[in-house]
Design a protein around this motif. Sequence first.
Motif, PDB file in Angstrom:
ATOM      1  N   THR A 145     -13.361  40.261  72.786  1.00  0.00           N
ATOM      2  CA  THR A 145     -13.409  40.831  74.126  1.00  0.00           C
ATOM      3  C   THR A 145     -12.182  41.692  74.427  1.00  0.00           C
ATOM      4  OG1 THR A 145     -12.446  38.767  74.949  1.00  0.00           O
ATOM      5  CG2 THR A 145     -14.838  38.989  75.112  1.00  0.00           C
TER       6      THR A 145
ATOM      7  N   LEU B  55     -20.893  39.036  80.428  1.00  0.00           N
ATOM      8  CA  LEU B  55     -20.243  39.987  79.521  1.00  0.00           C
ATOM      9  C   LEU B  55     -21.229  41.060  79.072  1.00  0.00           C
ATOM     10  CD1 LEU B  55     -18.081  37.906  76.995  1.00  0.00           C
ATOM     11  CD2 LEU B  55     -17.248  39.422  78.805  1.00  0.00           C
TER      12      LEU B  55
ATOM     13  N   ASP C 226     -17.786  45.162  77.477  1.00  0.00           N
ATOM     14  CA  ASP C 226     -16.674  44.219  77.590  1.00  0.00           C
ATOM     15  C   ASP C 226     -16.377  43.524  76.274  1.00  0.00           C
ATOM     16  OD1 ASP C 226     -16.665  44.492  80.513  1.00  0.00           O
ATOM     17  OD2 ASP C 226     -18.523  43.315  80.436  1.00  0.00           O
TER      18      ASP C 226
END
Length: 361
Positions: free
Chosen positions: A188, A202, A241
């Motif tokens: 990430t 996400l 992300d």
Amino acid sequence: MGSSAVCAGLRPLGPKIIRASKPLGSWWRVSLRLRGRRVHRTDLATITLAFIALGLPAAEPRDFRAADTQSKDHPTARALVHMSELVSDRTQGRHRMIVYPGGVLGEQEASFEQTRTGGIDINRTNMAPLASFVGKANIFGLPFLFRSADHLHRVLDGPIGDDILQSLEPHGFVGLAFFASGARSVYTVRRPVRTIDDIKGLRIRLQQSDLMVQMFTALGAEPVILPYTRTKTALATGLIDAAENNWPSYVASDHYSVAPYFALTEHTMTPDVLIMSVKAWRSLDPADQTIFRNAARDASIFLRGQWKNWEASFRKQALDSGVTVIEIDRKPLEAALTGLYTKVLTDSHSRHLIESIRKDQ
């Protein structure tokens, strides 16, 4: 590298290479570089007549284009180069593989289609596009199926692996070998994934795979399908992300410089597959087919033997640059994805394969 090469815009010369151009009558206009001297057409005629007298075919030499979307330093690309060296050596330079890494011949979807139609001869691809032709290929991508690399290798080398490879040919591909490529984990940009709750919401880059989309949707993420070579830009610009892949891919593609949190989810150990177009395969005589298949399997063993060292090296590089590695409890992930097995295993044959894999632990 001998007579093998990674393509960089130039065609390297190698020893004992036969090159053929247009036919002239019943002969080929060729140039042989043999022990440092040039052999003319009259010499070639004598050589060819000798082959005929011995009952041996004078096979036409050829270059085979091999594609990989990974960079030239990635283990799978290196394994392809190793295979190319084996092919050149075992055919005495009659055949060569020219390796095109880094997606030079197109992103995975495009190169896969080119392989199916014969535009690309050999291709290292992941399981996702194959599953659209052969549904049971999906089983290797199921989460938390393999408990170790050794477990995976036993399955790939056994009857289940052979079954999957053989099932590809009716769809335009010859399955040469599996390239095991380690476990895939989530990384990430802004915040680390420490629990299953951190995955929720996400925007995560995934390869084009219905199975992967279902997997991360079940975990509460928002899947974004993107070509592999566009992933770094998407991470850097905030389009996504997160992404997921193995250590070598994470580092070799420089994703670690923009996504510095690596959570050891190890959710799949899906192997890649080395495929050859049926068109290219049928251009080979049976002896050369055996050489290519054996060279592919030897390259697969080479990759396994080198993978741990390469993975450790890439991981060290990431850690030295400041990457944060997060140990995560995988049990909640496994529990959340149990239902995925029911969705994927819709026929008795696939269910039998999974049972066999689980018994081999």
